[in-house]
Design an enzyme around this catalytic site. Structure first.
Site, PDB file in Angstrom:
ATOM      1  CG  ASP A 459      -1.938  -1.089   1.209  1.00  0.00           C
ATOM      2  OD1 ASP A 459      -1.662  -2.139   0.612  1.00  0.00           O
ATOM      3  OD2 ASP A 459      -3.023  -0.912   1.794  1.00  0.00           O
ATOM      4  CD  GLU A 526      -4.350  -5.522  -2.315  1.00  0.00           C
ATOM      5  OE1 GLU A 526      -3.349  -6.249  -2.200  1.00  0.00           O
ATOM      6  OE2 GLU A 526      -5.015  -5.088  -1.357  1.00  0.00           O
TER       7      GLU A 526
END
Length: 876
Positions: A459, A526
């Site tokens: 992230d 994702e």
């Protein structure tokens, strides 16, 4: 830095014991044994709490272990306790809550083994592929390491001065578990399931006893450089580390051979003198290979592998040998700006490749075996995917080997939302562990043909200092593949991949509407949705009372408690509004399979249809589940393929016709390197339930290789029923089917609202698909099956025929079961499934599985469908 950290582990025994065999003894390598033995049996486990004995005593041969739990390695603490029935059926319902926190105490692993007899000059090495998180290591009463730290760091010791050749030896490892909430640089499951109560503490990797002569070899590797765009030659650079195990300089000749059946062998050789205790990388000058046989992902060609064999000789005798498989291939990256953002795209051997895959998770207790690993890779290929993402799930080296051979790409990297990303406050030890972890895991993946990318962060990117340290490791290891700092443009505008969700159910139109977050543009690391498994799987981990109505036990299997994913409300709301309110577990499952199928199919269709112009790669979150889950998977924990699996398989077929929910356009996607001319695309609209044909549109198609082609637009038609069918067909010049694709949709289309968050865009209105519930019951569907058995594998040819003159047979699910009324035999692959047959139509699919997976029961063919009764017949 990493090298120094690992070398400290290697020489720890020398420092702690001050015991060395005379250098002269080492140099005489005439009869040294070269071998590697995995120490799997003879182990026991117990809590260190209440045990006063030290490692010096516990690591003595014959130390009594009454009350200890016998275990086989590899094993985590909880896996060992479960194997001994200390905690039972922990995946059922909410039983995991009954397991106490196991991280507040240390744990002893103790084992005895017999070492091979000694030979002149023989060296013994003890190697740990994975200890989590911190350990004291003792052998025969001698402490080898007072603080072996790092779940992903390999630990290695020269134990020649401590081992008892030809006799029993005892190992004792005192393990300190990682901290909960991913506060250590360990394995983390973030929010996709509850944390394991032991945080996967233990000896999760292989424990090995190796024997060599005075020089040992480590981490052989071949780097490939192609003269792209040409591929008619390759320059291959061979690297291998050589370790001098002695206290005096040693001269060694390191030789290697690159070979492949039908190809000329390529020798390399170099003589070097290593200083006492030195570990040195031996680099050979690049060798030029004309017309190499290339490794390709399976959809583009054959995943061909070469072999590298290396040996070290001292005084004319073999001191050590190593061998690896590798592929002659080269991955490269490029950037394209879409919607104002720079996205990464990838090429293999100069050819564009759209990576499409799923995020892999191993079992929550980190248990795996060869069969399980093979099933994962087999399912990836069967769904038409080409990539497995490993977000911190590193160390399952057998999976890498299988991916190499299967032509499946692997995308490793570190995990998000944990100490791995909260690196601004790292201690000096954590910084050292992080770099050593990268060094260990890059060494394990760099030689694999399947590895195409490393992501340093998920992230968020690491801090500048840590990112520099990481990149220095990659450079020192001659990393030959692209890398990314992280995979989320929200935290790093130049990341090259986006992570803007969604992570909960959305209607299929979202993937196609490129004005929405998460839609199929750019490159995504994702995104995914809830995906409740079929009813038979739910029944394996939920009691009848917990299967319906949906409640606490169901939600416990959705996501981490307290996260936004600890329920499946968005999925259920969509199901109830679109298909009609579910009335039971069976009704919910029947409709959930439809919703999983249509949503996952649309997901991959949208990414595929936009390839190389707007989209460059996608990872579905997730591929599979770490435990029985109702959230995030393409197939469930038990390997039962369901709606999401077959939706992905349909979308990713080699040549596919697809419908754009946002624009009504139709695309033909050719995922092969061979163009297809002379095709015809047809789109036909039908009312529900009478199948009245409302319109037909056709167009000629030339499907360019490795490309998407827009072929027609489905016209707006009046007089459609509220729920209707769109049937797309792609045929060749002879009229044979190339792709056949059925959609069910509504004159009241799904609409997305303006409210959006990092994990969802809230729907404004839902399509009316309740017309499917009015399809007439069809009792005129026949099924036959025939079976062939060879080498422990069975193949069942299943033919299904709709003999009705008027009624559709909708969403048929043929499956081979273990016994009449038993569960589906798994793992299993089908050439197709979830079939819909018009009146008079027939289809044949083939199921393949292992005879052993029938469990001694006879195979039966069970046939179910949305509007047909369930039937079961024996498979002859």
């Amino acid at each position: 830095m990493a090298g120094r950290f690992l070398m400290r582990r290697i020489i720890a025994i020398v420092v702690s014991t001050l015991v060395l065999i005379l250098a002269a003894g080492f140099v005489d390598a005439r009869a040294a044994t070269v071998a590697s033995t995995e120490l799997t049996s003879g182990w026991a486990l117990r809590s260190a709490t209440g045990l006063a004995d030290t490692g010096a005593a516990i690591s003595q041969v014959g130390y009594p272990t009454p009350g200890w739990n016998p275990v086989s390695l590899p094993s985590t603490v909880l896996a060992g306790l479960v194997a001994n029935n200390v905690y039972q059926n922990i995946y059922f319902g909410q039983n995991l809550k009954n397991v106490p926190d196991l991280t507040g105490q240390n744990w002893w692993f103790r084992g005895e083994f017999t070492a091979s007899t000694t030979s002149p000059g023989q060296v013994y090495w003890l190697r740990f592929k994975g200890i989590s998180y911190r350990a004291q290591v003792w052998l025969n009463g001698v402490q080898l390491d007072a603080d072996a730290v790092g779940s992903m760091v390999g630990h290695e010791y020269n134990v020649t001065g401590v081992i008892r050749p030809g006799a029993a030896n005892a190992l004792a490892i005192r393990v300190t578990p990682p901290a909960h909430d991913c506060k250590d640089l360990s394995f983390c499951t973030v929010d996709w399931n509850p944390e394991a109560p032991d945080m996967n503490a233990g000896l999760w990797g292989k424990t090995l006893l190796d024997t060599t002569g005075p020089v040992a070899l480590r981490d052989p590797y071949v780097k490939t450089v192609l003269p792209l765009p040409a591929t008619d030659a390759a320059d291959l650079s061979v690297y291998v580390d050589a370790v001098n195990a002695t206290s005096a300089p040693v001269t060694t000749t390191v030789s290697g051979t690159i070979s492949k059946a039908g190809q000329p062998s390529i020798p390399v050789s170099q003589t070097v003198t290593l200083n006492a205790g030195e570990r040195r990388e031996i680099a050979f000058a690049p060798v030029h290979v004309a017309n190499p046989v290339l490794w390709w992902p399976y959809q583009f060609g054959s995943p061909e592998l070469y072999q590298l064999s290396v040996s070290a000789t001292v005084g004319g005798a073999v001191s050590d040998t190593k061998a690896i498989d590798f592929g002659v291939r080269q991955f490269t990256d490029y950037r394209t700006t879409v919607n104002g953002t720079s996205f990464a795209g990838y090429k293999i051997n100069g050819r564009n490749i759209l990576f499409r895959g799923g995020g892999y998770m191993w079992d929550m207790l980190q248990r795996w075996d060869g069969k399980t690993n093979a099933a994962h890779v087999q399912y990836v290929k069967d769904m038409g995917l080409n990539t497995i993402r490993l977000e911190g799930t590193l160390g399952n080296e057998e999976l890498y080997d299988l991916a190499d051979k299967a032509g499946v790409m692997v995308m490793p990297g570190f995990v998000c939302c944990s100490a791995w990303e909260n690196d601004s406050g790292w201690t000096a030890e954590q910084a050292q562990v992080a770099v050593a972890s990268l060094d260990t895991q890059m060494r394990a993946t760099r030689a694999h043909a399947s590895t195409f990318l490393w992501t340093y962060g998920s992230d968020q990117p690491p801090t500048a200092a840590h990112l520099t340290a990481y990149k220095n490791v990659a450079a020192a290891l001659h990393w030959q593949n692209p890398t990314l700092d992280n995979v989320a443009t929200w935290s790093n505008a130049n990341a090259g991949m986006k992570m803007d969700g969604p992570y909960v159910w959305e209607p299929p139109v979202l993937w196609w509407d490129t004005t929405k977050a998460g839609s199929a543009f750019g490159t995504t690391g994702e995104e995914g949705t809830e995906s409740p498994p079929p009813l038979e799987s739910l029944q394996r981990f939920l009691s009848p009372a917990d299967q319906w109505p949906i409640g606490a036990a169901w939600n416990y299997h959705a996501g981490k408690a307290g996260s936004v994913f600890d329920n499946t409300t968005p999925f259920t709301t969509g199901l109830d509004n679109r298909y009609g309110t579910a009335t039971s577990a069976a009704d919910y499952s029947r409709k959930a399979e439809l919703q999983n199928y249509e949503n996952t199919r649309a997901f991959f269709e949208a990414w595929n249809a936009h390839e190389y112009t707007q989209s460059f790669g996608t990872i579905f979150w997730m591929l599979n589940s770490a435990w029985p889950s109702v959230h995030w998977n393409l197939y469930d924990y038990y390997f039962k393929p369901g709606g999401g699996y077959f939706g992905a398989k349909k979308a990713n077929e080699p040549v596919h016709i697809a419908y754009d929910y946002a624009t009504r356009k139709v695309f033909v996607v050719n995922s092969t390197l061979t163009a297809r001319a002379g095709l015809t695309a047809t789109a036909t609209l039908y009312n529900i339930p009478d199948l009245a044909q409302k319109s037909t549109t056709s167009a000629p198609v030339t499907a360019a290789a490795n490309a998407s082609t827009e072929v027609l637009t489905v016209p707006a038609v009046t007089g459609l029923s509220a729920s209707y069918f769109i049937r797309l067909r792609l045929t060749d010049a002879g009229g044979a089917k190339v792709s056949d694709n059925l959609y069910w949709y509504s004159t009241r289309a799904d609409a997305l609202g303006n409210k959006s968050s990092w994990y969802r865009t809230t729907p404004k209105t839902y399509a009316d698909l309740t017309g499917l519930n009015s399809l007439p019951a069809n009792t005129a569907v026949n099924a036959t099956a025939s079976r062939t058995v060879s080498g422990g594998q069975e193949s069942v040819a299943i033919t299904v025929t709709n003999t009705s003159a008027t009624n559709l047979a909708f969403f048929l699910r043929p499956e081979v079961t273990a016994g009449n009324g038993g569960n589906e035999v798994v793992p299993v692959t089908y050439t197709g499934n979830y079939l819909s047959l018009w009146p008079g139509e027939s289809a044949t699919v083939t199921a393949v599985y292992q005879t052993a997976d029938l469990g001694g029961r006879p195979p039966y063919l069970r046939l179910r469908g949305y509007n047909i009764p369930t039937s079961s017949i024996p498979v002859p």
